[in-house]
Design a protein around this motif. Structure first.
Motif, mmCIF file in Angstrom:
data_model
loop_
_atom_site.group_PDB
_atom_site.id
_atom_site.type_symbol
_atom_site.label_atom_id
_atom_site.label_comp_id
_atom_site.label_asym_id
_atom_site.label_seq_id
_atom_site.Cartn_x
_atom_site.Cartn_y
_atom_site.Cartn_z
ATOM 1 N N PRO A 44 -46.650 24.030 -29.688
ATOM 2 C CA PRO A 44 -45.699 23.008 -29.216
ATOM 3 C C PRO A 44 -45.317 22.179 -30.274
ATOM 4 O O PRO A 44 -44.215 21.541 -30.101
ATOM 5 N N ARG A 97 -42.509 23.483 -32.901
ATOM 6 C CA ARG A 97 -41.473 24.187 -32.199
ATOM 7 C C ARG A 97 -40.154 23.833 -32.888
ATOM 8 O O ARG A 97 -39.650 22.645 -32.992
ATOM 9 N N TYR A 104 -46.771 20.431 -22.053
ATOM 10 C CA TYR A 104 -47.000 21.566 -22.438
ATOM 11 C C TYR A 104 -46.799 22.905 -21.526
ATOM 12 O O TYR A 104 -47.676 23.373 -20.773
ATOM 13 N N ASP A 115 -45.469 25.686 -21.559
ATOM 14 C CA ASP A 115 -45.635 26.993 -21.578
ATOM 15 C C ASP A 115 -47.137 27.058 -21.854
ATOM 16 O O ASP A 115 -47.584 26.564 -22.905
ATOM 17 N N ASN A 175 -42.684 16.186 -28.917
ATOM 18 C CA ASN A 175 -43.888 17.089 -29.562
ATOM 19 C C ASN A 175 -43.742 17.340 -30.666
ATOM 20 O O ASN A 175 -44.517 17.491 -31.621
#
Length: 541
Positions: free
Chosen positions: A266, A269, A488, A490, A537
């Motif tokens: 994350p 990303r 988070y 995912d 993030n």
């Protein structure tokens, strides 16, 4: 080095000599599909700048290059679209010495002020020069010994080429040194400024006792130097390029099932995607950076190359970076909110990372035996940092504690550190005289010649101001679907102990957010750049 499909898919490339390595892709469309933006999030810097210029009602000024403003009130014409209490506060108070000093603690670039333990020979300030500014009725030497004197030195800008892409507008850079004094109210005030690294008759030391315009222009030069250092080193190199290098090594060496891959994903990303777009549109030759910045046209490349020569792993460890500058004691600098909030966020991240590390590694030996982790850190050092001797990046990790610190650096750099130096840009830099992106006259080399006209001819023209405002508007915006620290969605981890560690992390972050909010209540100039609810993030904003 482990050789797998990932090392073939994600290849290293040196974008410029002496840079940290980046992804081997000439343009965004060359990137592997897995690391491109998803359909909800695409970044086009040219489009975003243009949107910024439109939203701020700057279209009429956009092409007015070479056209000077007449006075400071005239600058308010481009301030009309700005509804931001911090920016308005800066506009009203930017000339005041207290706000000038405060920015080195809690502005966009809170990472260069350091305690002065001895005046450098190249900056021959005497007690007689500054005695009128000292409040404790002791000598300058005694103030230094008491820990009340601080220094900001832009030596890294010395010798960097100024932007020469526009034959109609010469542009200039300076490498100032500024001495700051903590007064009896704990305010940090400038007491001496030298606009170059070599003392001589053409590099006088400017003082608050000089004429109003001399002192103001000297401060404008320091603020402009701070803007250059911030954009290229603090922001571009030390958050974006570092994060990309770490992301590439992770993708090359760690399989998707590895717990460290799941932990870091994350926080990297879209990092490679946004940096690739930046190389394509922003910092390339003829890119947007060249339009309004004094370090455009190649100076920014020289700056990164120079800064890389002193960049170390320890300088990315937040507590070490603060301590190395001698400003870690709260009682000595009680209003250094960047430091105080940064410590708390660093500790929260470190605690969470440590929990995850201890779930998957039951001993130091298990870290040493993890070939994929060892390949990851070795790839960062050997390839990403090109094995530069001075860099201090580890070649291997021997303990759980070392692994925890390493991963904390990755997460903190991409999230908290980036947020701290990115999202305040509009607050501090939208009032142009407070953060001039370029200067059109050489640094002031004598006293008594400055008037309002001289200052206006030094500050950027209307066209460059418009491009600058469009840029910082675009860079400072949060995304609509932003994922903040601790979010988070995912769920890469399914194990219950990790989910509990994550929940504990969120609670810690919520407590920090709450206490920052409480501290900011009633403040005319609140500091929230390190508040976890405003820390995305990753750097891909």
């Amino acid at each position: 080095m482990v050789c797998n499909n990932s090392t073939l898919l994600y290849r290293w490339k040196e974008w410029q000599p002496g840079f940290p390595m980046s992804i081997d892709a000439d343009k965004y469309s060359d990137l592997p599909r897995d690391i491109q933006f998803d359909s909800d999030k695409n970044v086009d810097f040219t489009l975003n700048y243009s949107k910024g210029i439109e939203n701020l009602f700057l279209n009429k000024f956009m092409n007015m290059f070479q056209s000077s403003w007449s006075d400071f009130e005239d600058f308010e014409k481009i301030f009309i679209g700005i509804k931001n209490t911090s920016s308005e506060y800066v506009m009203q108070h930017w000339k005041e010495d207290f706000l000038f000093g405060y920015q080195f603690l809690n502005g966009c670039n809170p990472v260069i002020i350091q305690k002065c333990t001895k005046l450098p020979d190249k900056f021959p300030v005497t007690h007689e020069m500054v005695s009128v500014s000292l409040e404790r009725e002791i000598t300058l030497e005694q103030e230094i010994e008491a820990g009340n004197i601080f220094i900001v030195d832009f030596e890294v800008l010395d010798g960097i080429s100024a932007n020469n892409t526009d034959p109609n507008t010469p542009q200039y850079l300076a490498a100032p040194i500024c001495l700051l004094y903590k007064n009896t109210q704990n305010k940090i005030l400038p007491i001496a400024i030298q606009l170059g690294q070599t003392p001589c008759k053409d590099t006088p030391i400017f003082l608050p006792t000089d004429s109003e315009y001399d002192w103001l222009l000297a401060k404008i030069w320091v603020r402009s130097a701070d803007f250059q250092q911030h954009q290229t080193i603090t922001h571009l190199l030390k958050t974006h390029l570092m994060s990309e290098m770490l992301a590439i090594a992770m993708l090359r060496q760690l399989p998707a099932v590895h717990p460290v891959y799941k932990l870091l994903l994350p926080h990297v990303r879209f990092t490679i995607a946004i940096n690739t777009k930046a190389r394509e549109q922003l910092i390339c030759e003829g890119g947007l950076f060249d339009k309004a910045n004094a370090t455009g046209g190649g100076g920014h490349v020289q700056l990164v190359q120079k800064a890389m020569k002193s960049l170390t792993f320890r300088s990315l460890c937040f507590p070490d970076m603060i301590k190395s500058r001698g400003i870690d004691k709260k009682d000595e600098l009680p209003t250094y909110f960047y430091r105080d909030d940064g410590y708390r966020v660093w500790e929260a991240i470190k605690s969470y990372v440590s929990d995850v590390v201890h779930i998957y590694y039951n001993s130091d030996e298990t870290v040493q035996e993890d070939e994929e982790i060892q390949a990851f850190v070795n790839d960062v050092r050997s390839s990403g940092m090109q094995d530069f001797e001075h860099c201090g990046f580890p070649k291997s990790l021997k303990t759980r504690e070392e692994l925890t610190e390493y991963l904390t650096v990755v997460v903190f750099t991409a999230s908290a550190q980036h947020a701290a130096v990115n999202f305040g840009q509009f607050d501090w830099c939208s009032w142009i005289p407070n953060a001039a992106p370029t200067m059109r006259r050489p640094p002031l080399n004598q006293k008594g010649v400055t008037d309002m006209n001289f200052i206006m001819e030094s500050l950027p023209d209307r066209g460059r101001c418009s491009w600058h405002l469009g840029a910082i508007w675009a860079l400072s915006k949060y995304q609509e679907n932003e994922l903040y620290l601790g979010m988070y969605p995912d769920e890469h981890f399914t194990e219950k102990p990790v989910k509990e560690a994550m929940e504990n992390f969120r609670k810690q972050l919520a407590e920090i957010t709450s206490s920052i909010k409480k501290r900011n209540e009633g403040k005319r100039l609140p500091y929230y750049n390190m508040s976890p609810d405003r820390i995305p993030n990753s750097v891909a904003v």
